[in-house]
Motif scaffolding. Structure first.
Motif, PDB file in Angstrom:
ATOM      1  N   SER A   8      86.250  62.637  34.409  1.00 46.03           N
ATOM      2  CA  SER A   8      86.312  62.040  35.744  1.00 46.03           C
ATOM      3  C   SER A   8      86.153  63.095  36.828  1.00 46.03           C
ATOM      4  CB  SER A   8      87.648  61.309  35.923  1.00 46.03           C
ATOM      5  OG  SER A   8      87.791  60.268  34.986  1.00 46.03           O
ATOM      6  N   PHE A  12      83.184  63.371  39.622  1.00 46.72           N
ATOM      7  CA  PHE A  12      83.496  63.423  41.047  1.00 46.72           C
ATOM      8  C   PHE A  12      82.941  64.697  41.678  1.00 46.72           C
ATOM      9  CE2 PHE A  12      86.458  64.398  44.584  1.00 46.72           C
ATOM     10  CZ  PHE A  12      86.214  63.262  45.349  1.00 46.72           C
ATOM     11  N   ILE A 103      80.788  54.503  36.890  1.00 43.01           N
ATOM     12  CA  ILE A 103      81.458  55.346  37.887  1.00 43.01           C
ATOM     13  C   ILE A 103      82.180  54.422  38.856  1.00 43.01           C
ATOM     14  CG2 ILE A 103      81.157  57.057  39.710  1.00 43.01           C
ATOM     15  CD1 ILE A 103      78.506  57.836  38.398  1.00 43.01           C
ATOM     16  N   TYR A 107      85.035  56.639  43.530  1.00 42.92           N
ATOM     17  CA  TYR A 107      84.486  57.986  43.362  1.00 42.92           C
ATOM     18  C   TYR A 107      83.304  58.191  44.306  1.00 42.92           C
ATOM     19  CZ  TYR A 107      87.123  59.091  39.080  1.00 42.92           C
ATOM     20  OH  TYR A 107      88.115  59.377  38.179  1.00 42.92           O
ATOM     21  N   ALA A 111      83.484  60.770  47.381  1.00 41.97           N
ATOM     22  CA  ALA A 111      82.526  61.878  47.305  1.00 41.97           C
ATOM     23  C   ALA A 111      81.666  61.938  48.567  1.00 41.97           C
ATOM     24  CB  ALA A 111      81.645  61.734  46.068  1.00 41.97           C
TER      25      ALA A 111
END
Length: 265
Positions: A8, A12, A103, A107, A111
Motif C-alpha cells: 500500500s 501511494f 487502488i 489513495y 496522492a
C-alpha cells in the motif's frame, strides 16, 4: 499484514511521485510564471502604492500584502496541479485505468492532494522569500514568521482544500471551458474578495459581513496571523473553518471519483 502495508505504501508513494514529477517537467509554467506575477504585485502594490496605504492596525502595507500573495500562490497552484492532472489523465485515458485498478480512491485523492500541497507550498515559499527581500529593501527590516506551527498548518489545509476542489471540478467538468469558468468566475473573485489586498476593517459593515461568508477569508487571515501575528478574525475561527473545509472537500473529491464521467474530452 506487513506485506499488505508495504504494498500500500509503495502504491501511494508511486502516485505521489507521479504527481510531483509531472509538474517539474514544465517548471517554467508551474513555478516560474506565478513567481513573476507575484513579483509584479509586490512591485506595483507593495512598493509603489503601499506607502500611500494606511491600515487601521498600524502594520505596514507590504507586511500585510506578503501573506496574502503567498496564499494566492498556494491555492492557485494546488488547484491547477490536481485539476490539470485529472484533465491530462482523462484525455489520455490514464485516470480510467488507475480507477479500475485495485487502488482505493482515497489513495488517488491524497496522492493528488499531496502533489498540490507540494507545488503550492513551493511557489508560496519562493513568493515569501521574494517578499522578504522587498520588505528589507523597502523597510530595512526582515519580516519574521511569528507562529511557524500555524504557518505549516495553513500550508497543509490550504493546499489540500484546493487540491481536492481541483479534483472535484476537473472530474465533473465536460470541457476545458467549464474548468476555466470555475477559475475565472468563482476562484478568482473569492481570492480577491478574501482579503489578499485589503483589510475588511476598511470596508463598510455590509461588505465586512459579506467577506466573512467567504471561506477563503479565513485561510488568508490564518496565514496572516501565522506570519505577522495579526488578522481580521480569531485564530480559532480560521483553524476550525479551514479544518472543516478539508473534510468537506475530501468528501466532494470522493463523490466525484465515484460518480463522475471519465470519458475523454
Amino acid at each position: 499484514m506487513g506485506g499488505t502495508m508495504s504494498t500500500s505504501m509503495i502504491i501511494f508513494y508511486t502516485l505521489v511521485r507521479r504527481e510531483v514529477k509531472r509538474f517539474f517537467k514544465v517548471v517554467i509554467q508551474t513555478v516560474v510564471s506565478p513567481i513573476v506575477s507575484s513579483f509584479l504585485y509586490l512591485l506595483v502594490f507593495g512598493v509603489s502604492l503601499g506607502s500611500n496605504v494606511q491600515l487601521a492596525s498600524g502594520i505596514d502595507y507590504l507586511s500585510f500584502l506578503i501573506p496574502g500573495l503567498m496564499v494566492m500562490g498556494l491555492i492557485n497552484n494546488a488547484f491547477q496541479n490536481s485539476s490539470s492532472s485529472v484533465v491530462t489523465s482523462k484525455f489520455s485515458g490514464d485516470l480510467e485505468d488507475i480507477r479500475v485498478a485495485p487502488i482505493p480512491n482515497s489513495y488517488i485523492i491524497w496522492a493528488m492532494g499531496l502533489g498540490g500541497v507540494f507545488r503550492g507550498t513551493l511557489v508560496a515559499l519562493i513568493i515569501g522569500a521574494v517578499g522578504i527581500l522587498f520588505h528589507y529593501m523597502q523597510l530595512h527590516t526582515w519580516l519574521h514568521v511569528e507562529h511557524p506551527f500555524w504557518l505549516i498548518y495553513f500550508f497543509l489545509v490550504g493546499g489540500f482544500i484546493f487540491s481536492f476542489i481541483g479534483i472535484f471540478i476537473a472530474v465533473l467538468a465536460n470541457s476545458f471551458d467549464q474548468l476555466s469558468a470555475f477559475s475565472t468566475f468563482i476562484l478568482l473573485p473569492l481570492t480577491y474578495l478574501g482579503g489578499v489586498f485589503i483589510s475588511i476593517q476598511t470596508l463598510h459593515p455590509i461588505w465586512q459581513a459579506v467577506s466573512k461568508m467567504n471561506p477563503l477569508f479565513y485561510l488568508i487571515n490564518g496565514f496572516r496571523y501565522a506570519i505577522i501575528g495579526q488578522a481580521d478574525v480569531s485564530l480559532e475561527s480560521a483553524v476550525a473553518i479551514t479544518f472543516v473545509g478539508v473534510l468537506v472537500t475530501f468528501v466532494m473529491a470522493q463523490f466525484s471519483l465515484r460518480r463522475g464521467s471519465f470519458a475523454r474530452w
